[in-house]
Design an enzyme around this catalytic site. Structure first.
Site, short mmCIF file in Angstrom:
data_model
loop_
_atom_site.label_atom_id
_atom_site.label_comp_id
_atom_site.label_asym_id
_atom_site.label_seq_id
_atom_site.Cartn_x
_atom_site.Cartn_y
_atom_site.Cartn_z
N HIS A 167 3.09 -7.30 -5.37
CA HIS A 167 1.88 -7.32 -6.22
C HIS A 167 2.08 -8.24 -7.43
CE1 HIS A 167 -1.11 -4.61 -4.65
NE2 HIS A 167 -0.29 -3.60 -4.55
N HIS A 172 6.79 -3.45 -2.05
CA HIS A 172 5.32 -3.53 -2.07
C HIS A 172 4.83 -3.89 -3.48
CE1 HIS A 172 1.26 -1.79 -0.76
NE2 HIS A 172 1.12 -1.93 -2.07
N GLU A 173 5.42 -3.24 -4.49
CA GLU A 173 4.97 -3.48 -5.87
C GLU A 173 5.44 -4.84 -6.39
OE1 GLU A 173 2.66 -1.60 -6.90
OE2 GLU A 173 2.97 -0.03 -5.40
N CYS A 197 -2.37 0.95 0.19
CA CYS A 197 -2.43 0.37 -1.15
C CYS A 197 -3.70 0.88 -1.81
CB CYS A 197 -2.46 -1.15 -1.03
SG CYS A 197 -2.57 -1.97 -2.63
CO CO Z 1 -0.47 -1.82 -3.46
#
Ligand code: CO
Length: 183
Positions: free
Chosen positions: A158, A154-155, A111
């Site tokens: 976020h 993953h995003e 990341c």
């Molecule tokens: Co990231």
């Protein structure tokens, strides 16, 4: 290429822990510029010459929150086999369905907001169908798999204030590894 002026916030910044808000359309000029900057930054980070010139870490995905902007926007840049780059602009995403099959990145996820070595694997769905909006506000449905499916998860994390390290049990960083497929 000229590196866009963006500052990526780091792990210790509490903004990364906040839940981003849905975006309304049309996007402001600033938000459109931010999206284009994020895309160019990621592309440059994947080109060795630019990466070395600007001392970048290679990255595939970036969320607005990593620039300190709490909006449900992320981008992914994928280098294709022919050396060209495919851009994904994903706004207000909703996961419609996902595979039972789980996969993980063998070398561990990375990341751009986490600048340290991490140990462990993150279980992710191998395939995903996502409903989202493009930069013009048009809805679309996209089916993603393998590394792009991981990047999407993953995003999306976020946007919900979650980092990949949250999925790793420090006492057992390779938990259930035999129940997942390595990519
Ligand atoms: Co990231």
């Amino acid at each position: 290429m000229k590196l866009p002026k963006i500052t990526i916030i780091e792990e210790n910044d509490k903004t990364l822990r906040k839940v981003s808000k849905e975006v309304t359309f049309p996007l402001s000029k600033e938000d459109q510029q931010m999206i284009n900057d994020m895309l160019l930054y990621l592309k440059m980070s994947q080109i060795e010459e630019e990466r070395e010139k600007y001392d970048l870490r290679a990255g595939m995905g970036l969320s607005a929150v990593q620039l300190g902007v709490l909006k449900r926007i992320f981008v992914i840049v994928e280098e294709l086999d022919d050396g060209s780059f495919k851009n994904y602009v994903v706004i207000n995403p909703h996961i419609k369905s996902f595979s039972e099959e789980l996969i993980y990145v063998g070398e561990g996820e990375g990341c751009l907001s986490i600048n340290r070595e991490t140990e462990g694997i993150v279980p992710r769905h191998a395939r995903l169908t996502v409903l989202a909006y493009d930069i013009e506000g048009n809805p679309y449905t996209i089916r993603v798999r393998e590394d792009i499916a991981i990047a999407f998860q993953h995003e999306i994390d976020h946007l919900n204030g979650i980092l990949f390290i949250d999925h790793i049990d420090p006492k057992n960083p390779y938990k259930n590894i035999n129940q997942m497929r390595e990519i």
